[in-house]
Design an enzyme around this catalytic site. Structure first.
Site, PDB file in Angstrom:
ATOM      1  CG  ASN A 103     -15.553 -34.447 116.951  1.00 16.41           C
ATOM      2  OD1 ASN A 103     -15.684 -32.747 117.002  1.00 16.41           O
ATOM      3  ND2 ASN A 103     -16.956 -34.215 115.946  1.00 16.41           N
ATOM      4  CG  ASP A 157     -15.937 -38.722 109.058  1.00 18.18           C
ATOM      5  OD1 ASP A 157     -16.731 -37.935 108.230  1.00 18.18           O
ATOM      6  OD2 ASP A 157     -14.930 -37.980 108.879  1.00 18.18           O
ATOM      7  CE  LYS A 191     -26.086 -47.370 131.612  1.00 18.99           C
ATOM      8  NZ  LYS A 191     -26.240 -47.371 132.943  1.00 18.99           N
ATOM      9  CG  PHE A 221     -13.738 -24.843 108.615  1.00 17.45           C
ATOM     10  CD1 PHE A 221     -14.662 -24.499 107.650  1.00 17.45           C
ATOM     11  CD2 PHE A 221     -12.525 -24.440 109.582  1.00 17.45           C
ATOM     12  CE1 PHE A 221     -14.550 -22.868 107.947  1.00 17.45           C
ATOM     13  CE2 PHE A 221     -12.863 -22.708 109.371  1.00 17.45           C
ATOM     14  CZ  PHE A 221     -14.034 -22.189 108.931  1.00 17.45           C
ATOM     15  CE  LYS A 228     -10.879 -32.927 103.580  1.00 21.40           C
ATOM     16  NZ  LYS A 228     -10.119 -32.716 104.457  1.00 21.40           N
ATOM     17  CE  LYS A 286     -15.334 -33.545 101.877  1.00 24.30           C
ATOM     18  NZ  LYS A 286     -15.343 -33.622 103.121  1.00 24.30           N
TER      19      LYS A 286
HETATM   20  O1  C5P Z   1     -13.519 -34.592 104.609  1.00 23.25           O
HETATM   21  P1  C5P Z   1     -13.478 -34.331 105.351  1.00 23.25           P
HETATM   22  O2  C5P Z   1     -14.694 -34.822 107.026  1.00 23.25           O
HETATM   23  O3  C5P Z   1     -12.000 -33.452 106.091  1.00 23.25           O
HETATM   24  O4  C5P Z   1     -13.853 -32.878 105.073  1.00 23.25           O
HETATM   25  C1  C5P Z   1     -13.866 -31.161 106.387  1.00 23.25           C
HETATM   26  C2  C5P Z   1     -15.346 -31.266 105.613  1.00 23.25           C
HETATM   27  O5  C5P Z   1     -15.920 -31.165 105.367  1.00 23.25           O
HETATM   28  C3  C5P Z   1     -15.725 -29.270 106.655  1.00 23.25           C
HETATM   29  O6  C5P Z   1     -15.613 -28.527 106.519  1.00 23.25           O
HETATM   30  C4  C5P Z   1     -16.775 -30.312 107.651  1.00 23.25           C
HETATM   31  O7  C5P Z   1     -18.014 -29.191 107.469  1.00 23.25           O
HETATM   32  C5  C5P Z   1     -17.327 -31.207 105.874  1.00 23.25           C
HETATM   33  N1  C5P Z   1     -17.848 -32.504 106.452  1.00 23.25           N
HETATM   34  C6  C5P Z   1     -19.386 -32.893 105.988  1.00 23.25           C
HETATM   35  N2  C5P Z   1     -19.895 -33.781 106.152  1.00 23.25           N
HETATM   36  C7  C5P Z   1     -19.521 -34.942 106.496  1.00 23.25           C
HETATM   37  C8  C5P Z   1     -17.838 -35.141 107.234  1.00 23.25           C
HETATM   38  C9  C5P Z   1     -16.937 -33.266 107.141  1.00 23.25           C
HETATM   39  O8  C5P Z   1     -20.094 -31.594 105.953  1.00 23.25           O
HETATM   40  N3  C5P Z   1     -19.494 -36.069 107.655  1.00 23.25           N
END
Ligand code: C5P
Length: 409
Positions: free
Chosen positions: A214, A283, A293, A330, A344, A348
């Site tokens: 990204n 994600d 390759k 974040f 969230k 979390k």
């Molecule tokens: O659920 P979302 O991706 O919006 O959440 C963002 C937060 O979760 C950020 O702090 C990011 O660093 C963390 N995150 C994580 N592992 C993932 C996806 C997001 O720790 N796979």
């Protein structure tokens, strides 16, 4: 940071003198008041009237010219200023200050100042590389002056190499950073607190030459790590691929994939008091990591890439959150920021969340600025103006302190 502050801008006689106009317009946008001091040779490249019109203040050249100002001008400007910037800085002004010579308004003001002085050199490459200039720069650094190094490229004289005035945006950003660090130099309020910060994107490998990722640059997390170091805290920075250099004083670990980041976070977590997860973790990752390759010749027509979920690091760490630890998350959202963030925080197990609307101008990835919402466990929130990410980094740390020592507030 420099809003309402007094910046003295020294302009010396190089072809880049005209770029001082762009610096002034950037400083004005920030809301700073600017006084320009020019050297005699700078007036060969640009007139004092140009600067006077841009700043609304008289541009000073000659110490003895203006009866209204001459007597104590060098002292009064030195005292009035919050920070001095010399841009462009010629070999001559660098040499004079290094040698302690004060024979004009600019060198005298610099010498009479106890405020931070920042030089942005610009000159011919061979001049810049000249051992005398290099030694003078080292002398200035040793004495606590700040240098914003020139960049490489084709110079006005046709030579190629280092010597071009640094980009104006970089100069402005550095200037603000230096000013803030000077202000907070004495503030070691994070001493004894151990931070674990993640930054940057992750790369999810498709085959030996391809990956999914990204737009994250890592800037926000790196700024947080730098701010922690400046305020006396300990920080381990775990970063996905980024072109930024590791902040001085941080314990730095570079990782590539989300799974690697997860392992690194789990390893470092027991030694941390605060977890700040600014990384933009992918994600999903490809289900299969091809050993060779993927060749288009070997597959006809469309191909399918199957993705599987990566661990949500913050969610997993939230499940094993130890008492007294602080978790900051974040969120990059495009709609319903507050609603999504509140959810969230609960899911979390976070203390607070730093959320931004990535559709807003000047916010999110690849910007030096950001506009964020700080959202609390009880749903209370506040929104920042569009400010530098370094300023947001400090605000995040202020909030961590409030959470850690609520009784003090
Ligand atoms: O659920 P979302 O991706 O919006 O959440 C963002 C937060 O979760 C950020 O702090 C990011 O660093 C963390 N995150 C994580 N592992 C993932 C996806 C997001 O720790 N796979």
């Amino acid at each position: 940071m420099l809003q309402g502050k007094n910046v003295v801008l020294g302009v010396t006689g190089g072809i880049a003198a005209y770029k001082a106009c762009e610096i002034i317009s950037g400083l004005k946008k920030i809301g700073a008041n600017i006084d320009v001091i020019m050297t005699r040779s700078a007036t060969e490249f640009i007139t004092p009237y140009t600067f006077q019109s841009l700043t609304g203040n008289p541009a000073i050249v000659n110490m003895f010219q203006s009866p209204k100002y001459w007597d104590m001008e060098h002292i009064s400007l030195a005292q009035k200023s919050d920070i001095l910037l010399v841009a462009p800085a010629t070999a001559n002004i660098i040499g004079k200050v290094a040698a302690g010579i004060a024979d004009d308004m600019l060198s005298t003001t610099i010498m009479a100042s106890n405020r931070p002085v920042v030089f942005a050199p610009a000159m011919n490459t061979k001049m810049y590389e000249n051992p005398a200039v290099q030694q003078n720069i080292q002398t200035l650094i040793k004495r606590g002056y700040h240098i914003i190094p020139p960049k490489g490229g084709i110079l006005a004289c046709g030579d190629e190499g280092q010597g071009k005035l640094q980009e104006v945006s970089v100069i402005l950003e550095e200037l603000q950073k230096i000013y803030r660090q000077e202000l907070q130099g004495e503030r070691k309020d994070l001493a004894g607190i151990r931070f674990l910060v993640t930054a940057g994107p992750t790369r999810e490998i498709i085959d030996p030459v391809r990956f999914l990722s990204n737009h994250s640059t890592g800037k926000m997390g790196y700024e947080i790590a730098e701010a922690i170091v400046a305020r006396g805290g300990e920080v381990k920075l775990i970063s996905g691929p980024s072109s930024l250099s590791a902040p001085k004083g941080a314990d730095f670990l570079s990782v590539e994939t989300a799974e690697e980041m997860f392992e690194a976070v789990k390893d470092a977590y027991p030694k941390a008091d605060v977890l700040i997860k600014s990384a933009a973790v992918s994600d999903y990752r490809p289900k299969i990591r091809e050993a060779q390759k993927v060749k288009k010749e070997s597959r006809e027509g469309e191909i399918q890439l199957t993705l599987v979920r990566n661990p949500d690091i913050l969610l997993e760490m939230g499940k094993i959150k130890a008492p007294g630890k602080i978790h900051v998350g974040f969120a990059a959202e495009t709609e319903k920021i507050i609603e999504h963030s509140k959810e969230k925080i609960q899911r979390k197990n976070l203390d607070f969340i730093v959320a931004n609307d990535v559709t807003e101008e000047g916010a999110g990835f690849a910007h030096s600025t950001n506009i964020v919402y700080f959202i609390d466990q009880n749903g209370e929130y506040s929104k920042t103006e569009k400010v530098e990410k370094s300023a947001i980094a400090h605000e995040i740390l202020d909030r961590v302190l409030e959470k850690k020592f609520p009784a003090d507030k």
